[in-house]
Design a protein around this motif. Structure first.
Motif, PDB file in Angstrom:
ATOM      1  N   ALA A  58     119.183  21.763  67.718  1.00  0.00           N
ATOM      2  CA  ALA A  58     117.724  21.747  67.883  1.00  0.00           C
ATOM      3  C   ALA A  58     117.339  20.732  68.963  1.00  0.00           C
ATOM      4  O   ALA A  58     117.787  19.591  68.921  1.00  0.00           O
ATOM      5  CB  ALA A  58     117.046  21.380  66.570  1.00  0.00           C
ATOM      6  N   PRO A  59     116.513  21.131  69.916  1.00  0.00           N
ATOM      7  CA  PRO A  59     116.067  20.172  70.928  1.00  0.00           C
ATOM      8  C   PRO A  59     115.181  19.100  70.300  1.00  0.00           C
ATOM      9  O   PRO A  59     114.451  19.360  69.342  1.00  0.00           O
ATOM     10  CB  PRO A  59     115.281  21.030  71.926  1.00  0.00           C
ATOM     11  CG  PRO A  59     114.944  22.267  71.209  1.00  0.00           C
ATOM     12  CD  PRO A  59     115.946  22.457  70.124  1.00  0.00           C
ATOM     13  N   VAL A  60     115.270  17.906  70.827  1.00  0.00           N
ATOM     14  CA  VAL A  60     114.523  16.776  70.270  1.00  0.00           C
ATOM     15  C   VAL A  60     113.011  17.032  70.322  1.00  0.00           C
ATOM     16  O   VAL A  60     112.257  16.475  69.519  1.00  0.00           O
ATOM     17  CB  VAL A  60     114.922  15.463  70.984  1.00  0.00           C
ATOM     18  CG1 VAL A  60     114.339  15.374  72.375  1.00  0.00           C
ATOM     19  CG2 VAL A  60     114.537  14.263  70.161  1.00  0.00           C
ATOM     20  N   GLU A  61     112.576  17.886  71.221  1.00  0.00           N
ATOM     21  CA  GLU A  61     111.143  18.207  71.310  1.00  0.00           C
ATOM     22  C   GLU A  61     110.606  18.822  70.022  1.00  0.00           C
ATOM     23  O   GLU A  61     109.419  18.702  69.732  1.00  0.00           O
ATOM     24  CB  GLU A  61     110.891  19.174  72.479  1.00  0.00           C
ATOM     25  CG  GLU A  61     111.048  18.556  73.843  1.00  0.00           C
ATOM     26  CD  GLU A  61     112.459  18.614  74.400  1.00  0.00           C
ATOM     27  OE1 GLU A  61     112.625  18.334  75.588  1.00  0.00           O
ATOM     28  OE2 GLU A  61     113.408  18.939  73.646  1.00  0.00           O
ATOM     29  N   ASP A  62     111.464  19.470  69.246  1.00  0.00           N
ATOM     30  CA  ASP A  62     111.033  20.056  67.975  1.00  0.00           C
ATOM     31  C   ASP A  62     110.559  19.010  66.980  1.00  0.00           C
ATOM     32  O   ASP A  62     109.812  19.328  66.051  1.00  0.00           O
ATOM     33  CB  ASP A  62     112.184  20.833  67.326  1.00  0.00           C
ATOM     34  CG  ASP A  62     112.193  22.295  67.697  1.00  0.00           C
ATOM     35  OD1 ASP A  62     111.304  22.726  68.456  1.00  0.00           O
ATOM     36  OD2 ASP A  62     113.081  23.009  67.221  1.00  0.00           O
ATOM     37  N   PHE A  63     110.978  17.785  67.152  1.00  0.00           N
ATOM     38  CA  PHE A  63     110.661  16.748  66.180  1.00  0.00           C
ATOM     39  C   PHE A  63     109.328  16.066  66.456  1.00  0.00           C
ATOM     40  O   PHE A  63     108.889  15.227  65.670  1.00  0.00           O
ATOM     41  CB  PHE A  63     111.802  15.723  66.123  1.00  0.00           C
ATOM     42  CG  PHE A  63     113.059  16.329  65.576  1.00  0.00           C
ATOM     43  CD1 PHE A  63     113.327  16.303  64.225  1.00  0.00           C
ATOM     44  CD2 PHE A  63     113.958  16.973  66.416  1.00  0.00           C
ATOM     45  CE1 PHE A  63     114.468  16.894  63.721  1.00  0.00           C
ATOM     46  CE2 PHE A  63     115.096  17.560  65.922  1.00  0.00           C
ATOM     47  CZ  PHE A  63     115.358  17.524  64.567  1.00  0.00           C
ATOM     48  N   ALA A  64     108.668  16.428  67.538  1.00  0.00           N
ATOM     49  CA  ALA A  64     107.369  15.833  67.845  1.00  0.00           C
ATOM     50  C   ALA A  64     106.290  16.327  66.884  1.00  0.00           C
ATOM     51  O   ALA A  64     105.378  15.579  66.543  1.00  0.00           O
ATOM     52  CB  ALA A  64     106.968  16.153  69.276  1.00  0.00           C
ATOM     53  N   TYR A  65     106.399  17.561  66.444  1.00  0.00           N
ATOM     54  CA  TYR A  65     105.362  18.113  65.573  1.00  0.00           C
ATOM     55  C   TYR A  65     105.339  17.433  64.207  1.00  0.00           C
ATOM     56  O   TYR A  65     104.252  17.104  63.711  1.00  0.00           O
ATOM     57  CB  TYR A  65     105.522  19.635  65.461  1.00  0.00           C
ATOM     58  CG  TYR A  65     105.467  20.274  66.825  1.00  0.00           C
ATOM     59  CD1 TYR A  65     104.267  20.328  67.533  1.00  0.00           C
ATOM     60  CD2 TYR A  65     106.606  20.768  67.437  1.00  0.00           C
ATOM     61  CE1 TYR A  65     104.212  20.872  68.803  1.00  0.00           C
ATOM     62  CE2 TYR A  65     106.561  21.313  68.700  1.00  0.00           C
ATOM     63  CZ  TYR A  65     105.356  21.367  69.380  1.00  0.00           C
ATOM     64  OH  TYR A  65     105.308  21.895  70.642  1.00  0.00           O
ATOM     65  N   PRO A  66     106.473  17.182  63.555  1.00  0.00           N
ATOM     66  CA  PRO A  66     106.419  16.426  62.300  1.00  0.00           C
ATOM     67  C   PRO A  66     105.895  15.004  62.499  1.00  0.00           C
ATOM     68  O   PRO A  66     105.161  14.496  61.648  1.00  0.00           O
ATOM     69  CB  PRO A  66     107.870  16.397  61.820  1.00  0.00           C
ATOM     70  CG  PRO A  66     108.551  17.497  62.527  1.00  0.00           C
ATOM     71  CD  PRO A  66     107.813  17.709  63.804  1.00  0.00           C
ATOM     72  N   VAL A  67     106.245  14.381  63.613  1.00  0.00           N
ATOM     73  CA  VAL A  67     105.747  13.025  63.872  1.00  0.00           C
ATOM     74  C   VAL A  67     104.223  13.061  64.059  1.00  0.00           C
ATOM     75  O   VAL A  67     103.499  12.234  63.499  1.00  0.00           O
ATOM     76  CB  VAL A  67     106.446  12.404  65.103  1.00  0.00           C
ATOM     77  CG1 VAL A  67     105.788  11.088  65.496  1.00  0.00           C
ATOM     78  CG2 VAL A  67     107.923  12.195  64.820  1.00  0.00           C
ATOM     79  N   ALA A  68     103.733  14.028  64.806  1.00  0.00           N
ATOM     80  CA  ALA A  68     102.288  14.165  65.004  1.00  0.00           C
ATOM     81  C   ALA A  68     101.589  14.423  63.663  1.00  0.00           C
ATOM     82  O   ALA A  68     100.535  13.842  63.389  1.00  0.00           O
ATOM     83  CB  ALA A  68     101.986  15.295  65.985  1.00  0.00           C
TER      84      ALA A  68
END
Length: 124
Positions: free
Chosen positions: A74-84
């Protein structure tokens, strides 16, 4: 626009709302602890399920639009949505009034009353 740029916009907005909330309504430790726990849980779930979805071919990313940093596949960009979400949802909840309950206030009891046993059917 790359996924990283798109994430920066959403994370920036979430961070601004969270900062405004902290300034207007300083949160309790309980809200910070709950938000941190929720963030950890959502990041773990994102890592597991995003890897599954990408692995079975349900989701694909344009290699030219991702940073090249991965957690599994999974690209690290996918983890921005849970952080947001972990920043934004508690902030909005606090701005809208949040938990307005107060800790129970215990008035000092006279010494004679505090030593007496409670009457039957009454809580101590």
């Amino acid at each position: 626009m790359s996924y990283l740029g798109l994430n920066a916009v959403f994370l920036g907005l979430a961070a601004v709302v969270a900062a405004i909330t902290l300034w207007r309504r300083p949160a309790s430790r309980r809200l910070y602890a709950a938000s941190a726990l929720a963030l950890v849980a959502v990041l773990v779930l994102t890592a597991v399920f995003d890897n599954i979805m990408i692995g079975v071919g349900l989701v694909a990313y344009d290699p030219a639009l991702i940073s090249g940093v991965f957690v599994g596949i999974a690209p690290v960009e996918d983890f921005a949505y849970p952080v947001a979400g972990a920043l934004l949802l508690p902030a909005v909840w606090a701005l809208l009034g949040g938990d307005t309950r107060r800790a129970p206030h215990r008035a000092a009891r006279p010494a004679a009353q505090s030593a007496a046993e409670p009457a039957e059917g009454q809580d101590p």
